[in-house]
Structures are given as C-alpha cells and as structure tokens.
Design a protein around this motif. Sequence first.
Motif, PDB file in Angstrom:
ATOM      1  N   GLY A 105      25.445 -30.666  13.903  1.00 38.69           N
ATOM      2  CA  GLY A 105      24.668 -31.287  14.980  1.00 38.69           C
ATOM      3  C   GLY A 105      24.371 -32.749  14.756  1.00 38.69           C
ATOM      4  N   ILE A 106      25.067 -33.364  13.796  1.00 35.25           N
ATOM      5  CA  ILE A 106      24.775 -34.766  13.451  1.00 35.25           C
ATOM      6  C   ILE A 106      25.030 -35.726  14.619  1.00 35.25           C
ATOM      7  CG2 ILE A 106      27.104 -35.208  12.450  1.00 35.25           C
ATOM      8  CD1 ILE A 106      25.597 -36.883  10.284  1.00 35.25           C
ATOM      9  N   ASP A 107      26.007 -35.386  15.476  1.00 35.68           N
ATOM     10  CA  ASP A 107      26.327 -36.281  16.603  1.00 35.68           C
ATOM     11  C   ASP A 107      25.758 -35.788  17.940  1.00 35.68           C
ATOM     12  OD1 ASP A 107      27.788 -37.956  14.925  1.00 35.68           O
ATOM     13  OD2 ASP A 107      29.594 -36.731  15.122  1.00 35.68           O
ATOM     14  N   ASP A 108      24.993 -34.663  17.920  1.00 32.50           N
ATOM     15  CA  ASP A 108      24.474 -34.098  19.181  1.00 32.50           C
ATOM     16  C   ASP A 108      23.233 -34.865  19.636  1.00 32.50           C
ATOM     17  OD1 ASP A 108      26.431 -32.331  18.682  1.00 32.50           O
ATOM     18  OD2 ASP A 108      25.180 -30.550  18.472  1.00 32.50           O
ATOM     19  N   ALA A 109      23.106 -34.983  20.934  1.00 33.80           N
ATOM     20  CA  ALA A 109      21.915 -35.658  21.484  1.00 33.80           C
ATOM     21  C   ALA A 109      20.689 -34.765  21.313  1.00 33.80           C
ATOM     22  CB  ALA A 109      22.148 -35.977  22.958  1.00 33.80           C
TER      23      ALA A 109
ATOM     24  N   LEU B  26      11.304 -29.655   2.312  1.00 34.39           N
ATOM     25  CA  LEU B  26      12.048 -30.332   3.383  1.00 34.39           C
ATOM     26  C   LEU B  26      11.429 -30.062   4.752  1.00 34.39           C
ATOM     27  CD1 LEU B  26      15.714 -29.565   2.196  1.00 34.39           C
ATOM     28  CD2 LEU B  26      14.641 -31.811   2.213  1.00 34.39           C
ATOM     29  N   ALA B  27      10.932 -28.816   4.940  1.00 32.31           N
ATOM     30  CA  ALA B  27      10.446 -28.415   6.277  1.00 32.31           C
ATOM     31  C   ALA B  27       9.009 -28.867   6.554  1.00 32.31           C
ATOM     32  CB  ALA B  27      10.550 -26.901   6.424  1.00 32.31           C
ATOM     33  N   ASP B  28       8.174 -28.946   5.511  1.00 34.21           N
ATOM     34  CA  ASP B  28       6.773 -29.354   5.708  1.00 34.21           C
ATOM     35  C   ASP B  28       6.721 -30.884   5.798  1.00 34.21           C
ATOM     36  OD1 ASP B  28       4.061 -29.487   5.887  1.00 34.21           O
ATOM     37  OD2 ASP B  28       3.673 -29.063   3.766  1.00 34.21           O
ATOM     38  N   ILE B  29       7.074 -31.396   6.960  1.00 34.47           N
ATOM     39  CA  ILE B  29       7.288 -32.847   7.123  1.00 34.47           C
ATOM     40  C   ILE B  29       5.970 -33.621   7.018  1.00 34.47           C
ATOM     41  CG2 ILE B  29       8.061 -34.607   8.791  1.00 34.47           C
ATOM     42  CD1 ILE B  29      10.077 -32.236   9.658  1.00 34.47           C
TER      43      ILE B  29
ATOM     44  N   GLU C 236       7.775 -25.929  15.077  1.00 40.19           N
ATOM     45  CA  GLU C 236       9.025 -26.678  14.857  1.00 40.19           C
ATOM     46  C   GLU C 236       9.410 -26.684  13.375  1.00 40.19           C
ATOM     47  OE1 GLU C 236       9.389 -29.972  18.421  1.00 40.19           O
ATOM     48  OE2 GLU C 236       8.238 -30.539  16.657  1.00 40.19           O
ATOM     49  N   GLU C 237       8.399 -26.871  12.514  1.00 39.82           N
ATOM     50  CA  GLU C 237       8.671 -26.876  11.076  1.00 39.82           C
ATOM     51  C   GLU C 237       9.159 -25.500  10.614  1.00 39.82           C
ATOM     52  OE1 GLU C 237       5.508 -30.279   9.471  1.00 39.82           O
ATOM     53  OE2 GLU C 237       4.828 -28.214   9.741  1.00 39.82           O
ATOM     54  N   PHE C 238       8.571 -24.451  11.190  1.00 37.89           N
ATOM     55  CA  PHE C 238       8.971 -23.090  10.835  1.00 37.89           C
ATOM     56  C   PHE C 238      10.426 -22.832  11.273  1.00 37.89           C
ATOM     57  CE2 PHE C 238       9.278 -18.500  11.852  1.00 37.89           C
ATOM     58  CZ  PHE C 238       9.021 -17.991  10.586  1.00 37.89           C
ATOM     59  N   ALA C 239      10.759 -23.321  12.484  1.00 38.73           N
ATOM     60  CA  ALA C 239      12.140 -23.165  12.971  1.00 38.73           C
ATOM     61  C   ALA C 239      13.105 -23.920  12.052  1.00 38.73           C
ATOM     62  CB  ALA C 239      12.258 -23.689  14.398  1.00 38.73           C
ATOM     63  N   LEU C 240      12.685 -25.119  11.597  1.00 40.87           N
ATOM     64  CA  LEU C 240      13.518 -25.922  10.703  1.00 40.87           C
ATOM     65  C   LEU C 240      13.724 -25.189   9.375  1.00 40.87           C
ATOM     66  CD1 LEU C 240      14.970 -28.531   9.852  1.00 40.87           C
ATOM     67  CD2 LEU C 240      12.744 -29.504   9.264  1.00 40.87           C
TER      68      LEU C 240
ATOM     69  N   ASN D  76      19.108 -33.303  -0.413  1.00 44.63           N
ATOM     70  CA  ASN D  76      17.930 -33.667  -1.219  1.00 44.63           C
ATOM     71  C   ASN D  76      16.835 -34.271  -0.350  1.00 44.63           C
ATOM     72  OD1 ASN D  76      18.953 -32.841  -3.736  1.00 44.63           O
ATOM     73  ND2 ASN D  76      20.212 -34.686  -3.835  1.00 44.63           N
ATOM     74  N   GLU D  77      17.268 -34.928   0.716  1.00 44.13           N
ATOM     75  CA  GLU D  77      16.305 -35.456   1.694  1.00 44.13           C
ATOM     76  C   GLU D  77      16.729 -34.981   3.065  1.00 44.13           C
ATOM     77  OE1 GLU D  77      15.863 -39.668   1.477  1.00 44.13           O
ATOM     78  OE2 GLU D  77      15.393 -39.629  -0.665  1.00 44.13           O
ATOM     79  N   LEU D  78      15.761 -34.789   3.941  1.00 44.53           N
ATOM     80  CA  LEU D  78      16.076 -34.260   5.264  1.00 44.53           C
ATOM     81  C   LEU D  78      16.835 -35.305   6.088  1.00 44.53           C
ATOM     82  CD1 LEU D  78      15.441 -31.575   6.805  1.00 44.53           C
ATOM     83  CD2 LEU D  78      13.663 -32.861   8.002  1.00 44.53           C
ATOM     84  N   PRO D  79      18.060 -34.964   6.565  1.00 42.24           N
ATOM     85  CA  PRO D  79      18.800 -35.929   7.399  1.00 42.24           C
ATOM     86  C   PRO D  79      18.048 -36.196   8.705  1.00 42.24           C
ATOM     87  CG  PRO D  79      20.190 -34.048   6.744  1.00 42.24           C
ATOM     88  CD  PRO D  79      18.784 -33.696   6.393  1.00 42.24           C
ATOM     89  N   SER D  80      18.203 -37.403   9.248  1.00 41.31           N
ATOM     90  CA  SER D  80      17.424 -37.808  10.434  1.00 41.31           C
ATOM     91  C   SER D  80      17.678 -36.885  11.630  1.00 41.31           C
ATOM     92  CB  SER D  80      17.753 -39.249  10.798  1.00 41.31           C
ATOM     93  OG  SER D  80      19.157 -39.379  10.988  1.00 41.31           O
ATOM     94  N   HIS D  81      18.923 -36.320  11.767  1.00 40.22           N
ATOM     95  CA  HIS D  81      19.194 -35.491  12.947  1.00 40.22           C
ATOM     96  C   HIS D  81      18.499 -34.128  12.872  1.00 40.22           C
ATOM     97  CE1 HIS D  81      22.233 -33.848  10.182  1.00 40.22           C
ATOM     98  NE2 HIS D  81      22.208 -32.760  10.929  1.00 40.22           N
ATOM     99  N   LEU D  82      17.961 -33.747  11.689  1.00 44.51           N
ATOM    100  CA  LEU D  82      17.243 -32.468  11.574  1.00 44.51           C
ATOM    101  C   LEU D  82      15.737 -32.627  11.776  1.00 44.51           C
ATOM    102  CD1 LEU D  82      19.007 -30.528   8.641  1.00 44.51           C
ATOM    103  CD2 LEU D  82      19.199 -30.131  11.080  1.00 44.51           C
TER     104      LEU D  82
END
Length: 530
Positions: free
Chosen positions: A428-432, A482-485, A494-498, A514-520
Amino acid sequence: GTDDRRRKDPEVFQTVSEGLKKLYKTKLLPLEEHYKFHEFHSPALEDADFDNKPMVLLVGQYSTGKTTFIRYLLEQDFPGMRIGPEPTTDSFIAVMQGDVEGIVPGNALVVDPKKPFRKLNAFGNAFLNRFVCAQLPNPVLESISVIDTPGILSGEKQRISRGYDFAAVLEWFAERVDRIILLFDAHKLDISDEFSEVIKALKNHEDKMRVVLNKADQIETQQLMRVYGALMWSLGKIVNTPEVIRVYIGSFWSHPLLIPDNRKLFEAEEQDLFRDIQSLPRNAALRKLNDLIKRARLAKVHAYIISSLKKEMPSMFGKDNKKKELVNNLGEIYARIEREHQISPGDFPNLRKMQDQLQAQDFSKFQPLKSKLLETVEDMLANDIAQLMVLVRQEESQRPTQMVKGGAFEGTLHGPFGHGYGEGAGEGIDDAEWVVARDKPMYDEIFYTLSPVDGKITGANAKKEMVRSKLPNTVLGKIWKLADIDKDGMLDDEEFALANHLIKVKLEGHELPNELPSHLLPPSKRKITE
C-alpha cells in the motif's frame, strides 16, 4: 635491551595497508627467505598485493555462465569477451578499471609494479600467453576487480594440452582474491577430475568460497529441488568442511526467465549474493590481515620442518639414503613438531605435496633453527597484529560506508523494482487510501468486544487479543511500540487495527520495520507526527 623494548612497544602505523607492508617486509619476509618458503609454497608478496582493490575469482566448467555473469554485473561488454556454449574463454582475463578500453597482454602485465600480478612470471610463457587484463571505465570496477578463468574441461586430452599447471595458477589467485565464486550449470552438475583437482587446490580458502547454481530458470521447481540436493551431495564429497557451503540459486543474465515460477526465490538469492559482493571493499583490509596471519603460521611451521630435516642430515656420508628415509618418514616428523611446539595439525602443509617438493631439494643447503627469526614472527602475531586490528576498526568507522556501486547493483536499489517493494510492511506504499482501512471493519468488531473506555482499550485487554496470534512476546512488544503512536500506553481503534495489520504482516513471513513507514500512519495521527 632495544630488542626487548621493541617487543614491549608495538610499532605505530598510520594506515592498515602501510602497517601490513612494513610488518611483512621487516618481520615475516626474513623468515620466509631463510627457509626457502617461496620455493615450496607461494612467492613473496609485493606492495601491490597490499594496495590492490578486492578481487573476485570466477571458477567453473565451460559454459556455466562465468563471462555472462561478469557482463551481467557490469551491464557492459568488456574487451576480449567471448560467450558461447562451447569452451570459449581460453584465457585468464583480469577485468579491471581503466580510463580507456583496451587489453594488456600477460607479458606486459607481469612487469607492471602497480598491478598485483608480477609473481605470475614463474608460470612461464605458456601461461602468460593465456593471461590478459581487460581495462575499461565502469563504476563497478572502481571498487572491485573480477578474474574470469578458462572453462574447466572434462577430457584428459584437453587438460594435458594446457601447457601450464592450471590448478597451481588458481591456487595462486585464491591466496590473493577476496571472494571465489564457483559456478555450476543446473544441467551440468558433474564434477570432472580437473574441477575436483581445482576445488582441492582451493583448500584452506573455504571461507572465501561461494557457489552459484546458474541457469536455474530452465528447470521446474521439483527438478530444481533435486538438482540442488545433488549439487550439495557432490560438493560434500570434495569440500571437506563441517559447515555447509553457501549456494546461491538464480539466473544471472539479462534475458527473460524461461520458467518464472521461482522468480521470488531468484530475486532473494540475487540480493543476498549482491550484498555479499558489495561488502568486499569494506572488509578488504581485514581479509588482507587475515591472509597475512595465515601465511605467518604456515611460514613458522615450514621453518620447523626445514630445520628438523637439516638437523637429521649426516655431515659427511650417506646423505642420499638419509634424504630418502627422511622424505618417507615426513609424517613422523610432522607429528614430532606438532608435539614439541604445540602446533595444530591444520597448520601443516599437505604431506604428499611436501614430499614431492622435497625430492628435488638439496638438504645440505637447508638452514638450522634460528630462534630469533621465529621470535620476531611470534612477536608480530602477538602484538603488532592486535594493534593493526584496532586500526582496521578505526578506518572502517572513519570512512563512509564503502560499497560496490553501479552496474547490476544499481538496478534494484530504488523504485518499484527494489527487493520486497510493495510487500509486507511496504504493502500500500503507493495507495492514496490507508492500506489498513481495507480490513478495519473486521478489526473494529474485535475492538468493541474488548471494553474500550473513552474510545481506547488498555494494554492488558489488547494483550489478551494479541497473544492469540501465538507470536513470541519480543515480536508482539515490537508491534506494540510501532502501533502505540501517541505513546499513551493504550490503543484507539486505528492503532488497534494497525497492530493487527502488523501481526498479519509477520504471520505472512515478512520482517517488521524498525520504524513505522509513513504510509502506515493512521490518517488521524499524521498531523501528530508531523
């Protein structure tokens, strides 16, 4: 007094290369010359041996794709290149960096002090007529050089007609290169007598050896499994190491895959092999240091053998008979030296080869044991090498990450054809739209059964659900981080879904970032992180 003081204070060197040269010339070379080491084992090292770029040696039977492999890495033809199903490359070709394209013949090459090939002179004209250096400007060759070798033949007739000792030449190269790649063709797994002889000549260099099973796209998956098994079985009989030798499977040329079923496997294997080759410049100094230590250990053992033979020789009569007796009983002399000097049996040269070489030597010209020379080498191994090790680490940390760049190494570096692009955590890196939103309704149902308070669930409640994945706590802990932003120790919907999405990524066999990518990042949290 000065000797003792020098022993206590190791020499100070500015660079690893300079240090290796000085140690070799002042401490190891005198021992080698005193006991005729160069006549038995390997010629003396030159400055170019310490200064040259890392080298990769390609070895394999004819038509296994050695020259094509080089062309694939460089993405460019090189002078003197010939490719075909018959035995085409009949020369050793050193492919090196040069400002203009051209070929340097062997006889000119061995008198060039800047190239590390001067000692190949000993193999004579028959070899030098079959040795060239192809020079061309190429970004890959700025970091490494590649040695292409003639295809190994299976017939006895062709082998005899080479006119030079093929295995001895390869052994000479093996001592000086950083990586030896043995190429096999998926359709031609038999290891001929000459190939077997060559692999045995590469003994003691197993740490540099890698195996490539080439043209693997030409057979089906089931057959590929059998071919791989057969290759490992054949190698096990020749390469005498307890560890399994690393085999890379793939199709190393720029043509379409014939049977694309194993494309993912080939891509992963290619990345591993490229990473291995790319690391060579970074580890070059360490490899040279390692090779010098190996050489020093062998020179030490050689000195003990030669001096023992000298000691046993009569001063006047019966020299020939005594020489025969000593050569025949060399195994016992090895055992005695091993006991007296606590030397590992693995440090001794090959017994049969040593016996053959001793036949032609005049034992009366051998030197007795000179303990000062041996002490100097012992001191070098105990003190100076340790200091150089520190310098190696310093040089590595000061330089920017040295890697092989250009050619095939660039092709998959950036963009959608990079390894693993758009898979696992990269999906999903290129998905809107946020990629987790697809499965969020399903995750929401679970979320609302876990008694959320003010739209959030506690860590304890989240844990009850997350441990159902059966993933170990170390992995779940990383997913939680990673999920507890917003780092409040609780998860909103949203965090739970992530978190569930990352669990799915891990369960599908992909690595976690190691770090959460921006698209996630969940849409509502993107402003927080910005």
